[in-house]
Design a protein around this motif. Structure first.
Motif, PDB file in Angstrom:
ATOM      1  N   LEU A  49       1.085  -1.041  -0.049  1.00 10.71           N
ATOM      2  CA  LEU A  49       0.273   0.161  -0.247  1.00 10.71           C
ATOM      3  C   LEU A  49       0.678   1.455   0.045  1.00 10.71           C
ATOM      4  CD1 LEU A  49      -3.022   1.348  -0.018  1.00 10.71           C
ATOM      5  CD2 LEU A  49      -2.280   1.115   3.093  1.00 10.71           C
ATOM      6  N   LYS A  52      -1.599   5.700   1.289  1.00  5.33           N
ATOM      7  CA  LYS A  52      -2.474   5.353   1.870  1.00  5.33           C
ATOM      8  C   LYS A  52      -3.214   6.978   2.363  1.00  5.33           C
ATOM      9  CE  LYS A  52      -5.666   4.264   6.007  1.00  5.33           C
ATOM     10  NZ  LYS A  52      -5.685   5.353   6.133  1.00  5.33           N
ATOM     11  N   ALA A  53      -4.372   7.174   1.934  1.00  4.45           N
ATOM     12  CA  ALA A  53      -5.513   8.527   2.086  1.00  4.45           C
ATOM     13  C   ALA A  53      -6.277   8.823   3.133  1.00  4.45           C
ATOM     14  CB  ALA A  53      -6.042   8.779   0.489  1.00  4.45           C
ATOM     15  N   TYR A  54      -7.167   8.833   3.093  1.00  3.44           N
ATOM     16  CA  TYR A  54      -8.410   8.814   3.777  1.00  3.44           C
ATOM     17  C   TYR A  54      -8.634   7.335   4.400  1.00  3.44           C
ATOM     18  CZ  TYR A  54      -8.231  13.520   4.145  1.00  3.44           C
ATOM     19  OH  TYR A  54      -7.652  15.060   4.310  1.00  3.44           O
ATOM     20  N   LEU A  55      -8.498   6.257   3.348  1.00  3.11           N
ATOM     21  CA  LEU A  55      -8.963   4.931   3.751  1.00  3.11           C
ATOM     22  C   LEU A  55      -8.114   4.058   3.561  1.00  3.11           C
ATOM     23  CD1 LEU A  55     -12.752   5.212   1.538  1.00  3.11           C
ATOM     24  CD2 LEU A  55     -12.326   5.847   3.876  1.00  3.11           C
ATOM     25  N   ARG A  57      -7.381   0.690   1.524  1.00  2.65           N
ATOM     26  CA  ARG A  57      -7.693   0.609   0.296  1.00  2.65           C
ATOM     27  C   ARG A  57      -8.305  -0.666   0.523  1.00  2.65           C
ATOM     28  NH1 ARG A  57      -2.723  -2.056  -2.160  1.00  2.65           N
ATOM     29  NH2 ARG A  57      -1.934  -3.546  -0.889  1.00  2.65           N
ATOM     30  N   ILE A  58      -9.927  -1.155   0.005  1.00  8.58           N
ATOM     31  CA  ILE A  58     -10.667  -1.857  -0.112  1.00  8.58           C
ATOM     32  C   ILE A  58     -10.461  -3.158  -1.623  1.00  8.58           C
ATOM     33  CG2 ILE A  58     -13.694  -2.389  -0.201  1.00  8.58           C
ATOM     34  CD1 ILE A  58     -13.537   0.176   0.892  1.00  8.58           C
ATOM     35  N   GLU A  59     -10.926  -4.394  -0.854  1.00  4.24           N
ATOM     36  CA  GLU A  59     -10.267  -5.460  -1.945  1.00  4.24           C
ATOM     37  C   GLU A  59     -11.598  -5.587  -2.668  1.00  4.24           C
ATOM     38  OE1 GLU A  59      -9.238  -9.408  -0.175  1.00  4.24           O
ATOM     39  OE2 GLU A  59      -7.303  -8.493  -0.198  1.00  4.24           O
ATOM     40  N   ASN A  60     -11.508  -5.930  -4.436  1.00  2.00           N
ATOM     41  CA  ASN A  60     -13.257  -6.265  -5.153  1.00  2.00           C
ATOM     42  C   ASN A  60     -13.313  -6.981  -4.219  1.00  2.00           C
ATOM     43  OD1 ASN A  60     -14.170  -6.000  -7.177  1.00  2.00           O
ATOM     44  ND2 ASN A  60     -12.701  -7.562  -8.356  1.00  2.00           N
TER      45      ASN A  60
ATOM     46  N   GLY B 160      -7.205  -3.980  -8.237  1.00  2.00           N
ATOM     47  CA  GLY B 160      -7.975  -5.195  -7.748  1.00  2.00           C
ATOM     48  C   GLY B 160      -8.774  -4.471  -6.415  1.00  2.00           C
ATOM     49  N   LEU B 162     -10.136  -0.716  -4.321  1.00  2.00           N
ATOM     50  CA  LEU B 162     -11.159   0.469  -4.420  1.00  2.00           C
ATOM     51  C   LEU B 162     -10.227   1.249  -3.481  1.00  2.00           C
ATOM     52  CD1 LEU B 162     -13.388  -2.158  -4.584  1.00  2.00           C
ATOM     53  CD2 LEU B 162     -14.667   0.061  -4.828  1.00  2.00           C
ATOM     54  N   ARG B 163      -9.979   2.062  -4.084  1.00  2.00           N
ATOM     55  CA  ARG B 163      -9.283   3.602  -2.926  1.00  2.00           C
ATOM     56  C   ARG B 163      -9.804   4.932  -2.830  1.00  2.00           C
ATOM     57  NH1 ARG B 163      -3.111   3.828  -3.157  1.00  2.00           N
ATOM     58  NH2 ARG B 163      -3.088   5.485  -1.748  1.00  2.00           N
ATOM     59  N   ASP B 164      -9.054   5.685  -2.487  1.00  2.00           N
ATOM     60  CA  ASP B 164      -9.253   7.467  -2.283  1.00  2.00           C
ATOM     61  C   ASP B 164      -7.126   7.278  -3.052  1.00  2.00           C
ATOM     62  OD1 ASP B 164      -9.192   6.922   0.353  1.00  2.00           O
ATOM     63  OD2 ASP B 164      -9.274   8.399   0.616  1.00  2.00           O
ATOM     64  N   PRO B 287      -3.335  13.246   3.016  1.00  2.00           N
ATOM     65  CA  PRO B 287      -2.575  12.454   3.103  1.00  2.00           C
ATOM     66  C   PRO B 287      -2.831  11.402   1.432  1.00  2.00           C
ATOM     67  CG  PRO B 287      -4.828  11.875   3.491  1.00  2.00           C
ATOM     68  CD  PRO B 287      -4.928  13.071   3.920  1.00  2.00           C
ATOM     69  N   GLY B 288      -1.936  10.457   1.134  1.00  2.00           N
ATOM     70  CA  GLY B 288      -2.413  10.192  -0.211  1.00  2.00           C
ATOM     71  C   GLY B 288      -1.048  10.915  -0.887  1.00  2.00           C
TER      72      GLY B 288
END
Lengths: 247, 467
Positions: A49, A52-55, A57-60, B160, B162-164, B287-288
């Motif tokens: 990773l 990383k921003a605010y969240l 990351r989420i697995e599809n 694969g 989802l992220r920001d 961040p980011g």
């Protein structure tokens, strides 16, 4: 040393030159090809990773994410007799195709010129860590080019953009022009392959450079004879991809 | 006099208390106000962080839905990463994306209600499996074919996830979300989609809407926000305040905690100037990807005015509802003054007048003694003292008369006795047993009987000087 009084317009001279050209042209055809497969001992794992921003990351949920692909960062190199080395190529083109280089890691021989070609839309200000004087400190415009000369074998040039964190790339200087970047298998993410052509006859040592150093435990001796294709037995890449530099 | 003193004491006490409050309260209140401002800034900073996170969550939810749209999946399934792009297919995909974006609404809201700013993305990009831009909607629509793989969010989306992320692109700040596009067949990941939301003045103002000072008083306590990145000011919630260069200069010296999430609580506010006013400023890193470009946001509010009487009056005016109660202050002063005068008249002036009148009466011979029972307190004491002296003089006179009577014999019938004798011919000093003081010479001034006491009775009238 006595000089023979040969007339340039004589037919003997013409025949000698033609023979020489034929021999020269035929020489590469005598060189062989070396191919092989690489296999990771363990899955490469999830991509790290970065940023990383605010969240998190989420697995599809519809398909398991891919593991990281380490093969573009692996360069298979044949090292051998220096007398068999051809003249170094004058230039190695390396394209910036947007927000990344077309190859994240390339190998060049000492003295080569690395020519960076910006084929994207951005204007990165490229710099090399530890070698600030090699590239001018100014933006590289789209369609622009910029180059630097590679130093001694074993040197690693790590390039990055001063303005954006994701444009990075590496140039490793190896002692031989017989090198190739490994390619991942389309069917199995743990397997890769490589192919080296125009390798002269002889005994070579196969080594693999990974990211920042030579991989440990993968060296092999390769015998090349004539124009035959030499297949190397599958090279098992140790888990964790340990490199000499990381020790 | 007792009540006058009590009154004076109470008035002095009240005045001292008021003075103490006036002098001591503004600095204390100012310190409290500074603490309050710090707390407000920290709270606002936390709130903005939460709002940004909430926005990121909404963005990821939206991009996930967008990535599953049949039109998007179908369009990207037709793209072969190894082949040149088909311009016509790219155009259709762009139009499809535009149509989908225009249909974005707040869940559960009135379909006819306008979409709030910041909900619809400013751009939507579609990438093939190699990270190549197949179609762009909303931003750089004519640019296709370039590779966006390499950017962290894009790499993750292609893998694969989802992220920001937060991007700085050509001087504009975007909140970005990415998602993979999964084939409905057996092709696996056929690409990725990205959406970006521009952080501009309107969106920035929304973040600090809750901290806008709507009071109409002279002091503005609004909190504003500014976003910075790449060593430049990007956007802010108000164009009226220009602290950009000062904040950028001071940001480098800010001591930042290791954990980015603690910035709001751990970074001490500093002060910045816009040339006219001073502002309290707090900062927090973004961040980011923007974090590697020194991205941060700053919250600032006008610094509390320094303590002063004028500021205290102004504050009192505000707290009391629009005007300082000068009438109340004047009435209070008049009441205090009148109370003091009344008590002074009752306890000092009138008793003094009575004593004065009594003394004049005594001097005129209209009485033999002062009326002690009519005077109270210290005035009664004066009357008693005068009466004691009168009694003493009377006793001395009687004793002297008695001595003379014994010396000269009883006075003949109809005379005044010794006094009468002494009033005519002074007794001879040669008389045995007599030692009378010499009789004083006749005074040049009028006799005491000619003294007149004025009605106000202060000084006796002096006789006119003789020629």
């Amino acid at each position: 040393m006595p000089v023979l009084p040969i007339r340039h317009d004589s037919w003997t001279t013409r025949v000698a030159v033609a023979c020489a050209l034929l021999v020269t042209a035929a020489a590469p055809a005598l060189a062989g090809k070396v191919t092989g497969e690489l296999e990771l001992s363990a899955p490469a794992g999830k991509p790290p990773l970065r940023g990383k921003a605010y969240l998190d990351r989420i697995e599809n949920p519809y398909k398991a994410p891919r593991d990281v692909d380490p093969f573009p960062y692996m360069i298979v190199v044949l090292e051998g007799d220096a007398a068999k080395m051809p003249e170094p190529p004058p230039q190695e083109a390396w394209d910036l195709v947007g927000d990344r280089f077309d190859r994240p890691l390339i190998a060049v021989v000492p003295g080569s010129e690395v020519l960076i070609r910006n084929k994207g839309r951005g204007t990165p200000t490229l710099m090399i860590d530890g070698h600030a004087d090699l590239l001018p400190h100014s933006p590289l415009n789209p369609r622009g080019e910029r180059g630097f000369k590679a130093g001694a074998a074993g040197t690693l040039y790590e390039l990055r953009d001063e303005d954006t964190p994701h444009i990075t790339g590496g140039v490793v200087v190896v002692a031989t022009p017989y090198h190739a970047i490994a390619m991942a298998s389309a069917k199995d993410a743990r397997k890769g392959s490589f192919s080296l052509s125009d390798v002269p006859d002889g005994t070579w040592t196969l080594r693999i450079w990974y990211r920042t150093g030579w991989l440990d435990g993968v060296e092999q001796t390769v015998e090349v004879k004539g124009s035959k294709t030499t297949s190397v037995s599958t090279i098992k890449i140790p888990a964790g991809l340990p490199t000499a530099a990381s020790k | 006099m007792f009540w006058s003193k009590i009154w004076l004491f109470l008035v002095a006490l009240g005045a001292a208390a008021a003075l103490t409050v006036a002098l001591a309260l503004p600095p204390a209140a100012h310190r409290e106000r500074v603490r309050d401002e710090r707390q407000r800034l920290a709270t606002a900073c936390d709130v903005v962080g939460i709002e940004l996170e909430l926005a990121a969550r909404n963005h990821v939810d939206l991009i996930g839905t967008f990535a599953r749209a049949a039109e998007i999946v179908g369009g990207l399934e037709q793209v072969d990463p190894g082949m040149p792009l088909d311009a016509e297919k790219g155009k259709r995909l762009r139009q499809t994306a535009g149509t989908l974006v225009s249909q974005i609404k707040v869940a559960g809201a009135d379909p006819d209600a306008p979409t709030p700013p910041g909900l619809r993305p400013n751009f939507a990009w579609m990438l093939d499996a190699s990270g190549r831009a197949v179609a762009r909607w909303g931003l750089d629509e004519d640019d296709t074919g370039d590779v966006l793989a390499g950017r962290w969010l894009v790499d993750d989306a292609l893998a694969g996830y989802l992220r920001d992320d937060v991007w700085l692109d050509k001087g504009t700040l975007y909140m970005v979300a990415g998602a993979p596009v999964v084939s409905r067949g057996d092709k696996g990941f056929v690409g990725a989609v990205l959406m970006g939301w521009r952080l501009d003045l309107d969106v920035s103002a929304q973040f600090v809407q809750a901290f806008k000072d709507t009071d109409q008083d002279a002091e503005d306590r609004s909190i504003n926000i500014g976003f910075f990145g790449g060593g430049k000011a990007i956007t802010k919630s108000s164009r009226d305040v220009n602290l950009d260069s000062d904040i950028l200069d001071r940001y480098g010296a800010v001591d930042k905690p290791e954990e980015m999430g603690e910035d709001c609580r751990r970074i001490a506010p500093f002060f910045a100037h816009d040339g006219k006013h001073e502002y309290a400023v707090t900062v927090a890193r973004l961040p980011g990807e923007i974090a590697s470009q020194d991205g941060f946001f700053a919250l600032y509010t006008p610094r509390p005015a320094a303590p002063s009487f004028g500021a205290a009056v102004g504050k009192a005016k505000h707290e009391l509802g629009g005007g300082f109660p000068w009438a109340l202050v004047i009435v209070g002063f008049v009441v205090a003054f009148a109370g003091g005068v009344v008590l002074m008249v009752l306890e000092a002036d009138r008793p003094l007048r009575r004593l004065q009148a009594d003394a004049v009466k005594l001097a005129k011979g209209d009485g033999e003694r002062m009326a002690e029972d009519q005077h109270h307190g210290r005035f009664g004491s004066i009357a008693r003292s005068v009466n004691i002296q009168i009694d003493k003089v009377s006793r001395d006179a009687k004793a002297a008369k008695k001595d003379l009577d014994q010396l000269l014999g009883p006075a003949p019938e109809g005379s005044l006795g010794a006094v009468d004798l002494l009033g005519g011919v002074p007794p001879s000093p040669s008389l045995p047993g007599m030692s009378l003081p010499p009789r004083p010479a006749a005074p040049a001034a009028p006799p005491p009987s000619e003294f007149r006491f004025g009605d106000q009775g202060a000084a006796p009238a002096r006789p006119a000087a003789g020629p």
